[in-house]
Design an enzyme around this catalytic site. Structure first.
Site, PDB file in Angstrom:
ATOM      1  N   HIS A  11       0.804  -1.225   0.000  1.00  0.00           N
ATOM      2  CA  HIS A  11       0.000   0.000   0.000  1.00  0.00           C
ATOM      3  C   HIS A  11       0.841   1.281   0.000  1.00  0.00           C
ATOM      4  CE1 HIS A  11      -3.205  -2.780   0.511  1.00  0.00           C
ATOM      5  NE2 HIS A  11      -2.845  -3.110   1.736  1.00  0.00           N
ATOM      6  N   CYS A  43      -7.217  -6.445   4.656  1.00  0.00           N
ATOM      7  CA  CYS A  43      -8.403  -6.182   5.471  1.00  0.00           C
ATOM      8  C   CYS A  43      -9.614  -6.953   4.962  1.00  0.00           C
ATOM      9  CB  CYS A  43      -8.704  -4.691   5.497  1.00  0.00           C
ATOM     10  SG  CYS A  43      -8.884  -3.950   3.864  1.00  0.00           S
TER      11      CYS A  43
END
Length: 444
Positions: A11, A43
């Site tokens: 990310h 997630c």
């Protein structure tokens, strides 16, 4: 032409890479990553493993080809051996086992974090797994499909532990959480909230063993029991979820480190060495609630740090605005969100904190679709500035926490929250909104 080397492409690295490639054509970018894939949304692991979504395909939001199309030189399955910071050279071994050296003008470290691995007997047994990479999730998913796996023990009751416990329970397994703290999610929520989540899980058949420490894993080749300081429990699958530590292997001897080993960076993501930046879980950040440097490993923080570093590397001075550590979780439809500090974190930081609570229906009582909402606002006694907020409901109250995140960043006081302009419409809220009522309840 400035040569930029980026080590790590999840990310934070992806955000830095896109920022450079989209805005600074006079920079060349080489991306080095040891994985076979990039951009995995960890997630979403529990949603996939718990079969709440059809497949893992959409848990990847970009790929190697997208960066190549933008002009990056991308090397996957590449292990960086070491960095010669003095000579500005990166030594790595590529996917074909070739040793290569590349020089840089600017280096971005986006090496992320690693699962905390306790040194316990039986850690090497089959069936003991961490959940970090996509490949980890694949292994856990495959085991949950096997008939002999009937008992799952999750070690740790943070976000990942709680989410994976729900996922395993949705797969029809007997699930037990073992946690040393007295409740779940204690790093983010006070007991007024976390006890509610404990009940949600308990009502769904998840066993909760709090105040216990795992001492060993037993089994013949594969795990069969988890041993704690208070008992032992059957387990054909163990999911380790006790937290993460910054991956600082490449620079721990050359760069200044924070007290937990993360690279210490300034608001421009610069490390202690010129032209070396660090982003994401391997680096520190500035907490507006604490008003000092700290460490919070969240993907959202990682993305912002990557954007900041990308612009500074590109030549546009940009400073981070700091973070609040905003976060959320939804288990069996029960939603909890928080930002800033909880009571324990404030006390640990030496902040004299006061809090105010309120609980009521989300909408007027005559509305048929309605749920209770509970809210806690924390503020500093002396300055009156808001330093934290927590909310919970079966209603989606997630967007409210963003307002409190901004309030913390702007040092808004509890009195200003009392007079905040909040509209009313029965479809959404009550005439006396729970935010207003909580703030008005502040007595100290």
């Amino acid at each position: 032409m400035s040569k930029v080397v980026l080590i790590g492409a999840n990310h934070a690295g992806i955000a830095a890479a896109n920022t450079i490639l989209d805005n600074y054509p006079d920079h060349t970018l080489t991306i080095l990553d040891r994985n076979t894939n990039l951009s995995y949304l960890g997630c979403g692991t529990a949603l996939w493993v718990g079969q709440q979504i059809d497949s893992s395909d959409q848990l990847f939001y970009t790929n190697k080809d997208a960066f190549i199309a933008k002009g990056a030189d991308v090397h996957m399955q590449t292990n960086v051996d070491h960095v010669d910071f003095a000579a500005k050279k990166v030594h790595y071994v590529d996917s074909e086992n070739r040793e290569t050296v590349i020089d840089y003008d600017q280096l971005i470290l986006a090496t992320g974090s690693l699962p905390i691995t306790p040194k316990l007997p039986g850690m090497d047994l089959g069936g003991v797994h961490f959940v970090k990479l996509f490949q980890d999730s694949q292994k856990v998913d495959a085991l949950l499909s096997q008939e002999h796996v009937k008992n799952v023990v999750v070690v740790g009751a943070g976000y990942i532990g709680v989410e994976m416990a729900e996922a395993a329970r949705r797969r029809g397994k007997n699930v037990r959480i073992v946690e040393s703290a007295s409740t779940c999610l204690s790093s983010y929520y006070d007991e007024w909230f976390s006890k509610d989540m404990d009940k949600v899980m308990s009502d769904k058949g998840i066993d909760l063993n709090y105040g216990e420490m795992v001492t060993a894993f037993e089994g013949d080749g594969n795990v069969s029991k988890v041993v704690t300081d208070k008992g032992s429990y059957d387990a054909e699958l163990v999911i380790m979820a006790i937290g993460f530590r910054p991956n600082n292997e490449l620079g721990k001897n050359d760069l200044e480190l924070f007290n937990n080993g993360a690279y210490l960076v300034d608001l421009q993501q610069r490390t202690s060495l010129p032209d070396v930046y660090a982003v994401g879980d391997c680096a520190t950040l500035y907490s507006n609630a604490l008003q000092e440097t700290t460490y919070i490993a969240l993907a959202t923080n990682a993305v912002r740090s990557g954007i900041v570093a990308g612009h500074n590397v590109g030549g546009t001075p940009l400073k981070s605005l700091g973070v609040q550590g905003s976060n959320g979780i939804s288990i069996y439809g029960y939603n909890m969100v928080s930002t800033g500090l909880n009571i324990e974190a404030a006390k640990k930081a030496g902040i004299d904190v006061v809090y105010t609570d309120f609980e009521d229906l989300q909408k007027p009582g005559f509305m048929s679709e309605n749920n209770k909402v509970k809210i806690r606002i924390l503020y500093e006694r002396a300055s009156r500035r808001v330093i934290g907020a927590q909310l919970a409901s079966y209603t989606d109250i997630s967007m409210t926490i963003h307002m409190f995140s901004l309030a913390i960043m702007k040092e808004v006081t509890i009195e200003e929250i009392q007079l905040l302009d909040i509209f009313f419409l029965p479809h959404f809220n009550q005439p006396y909104n729970y935010i207003t009522m909580a703030a008005l309840s502040a007595k100290e």
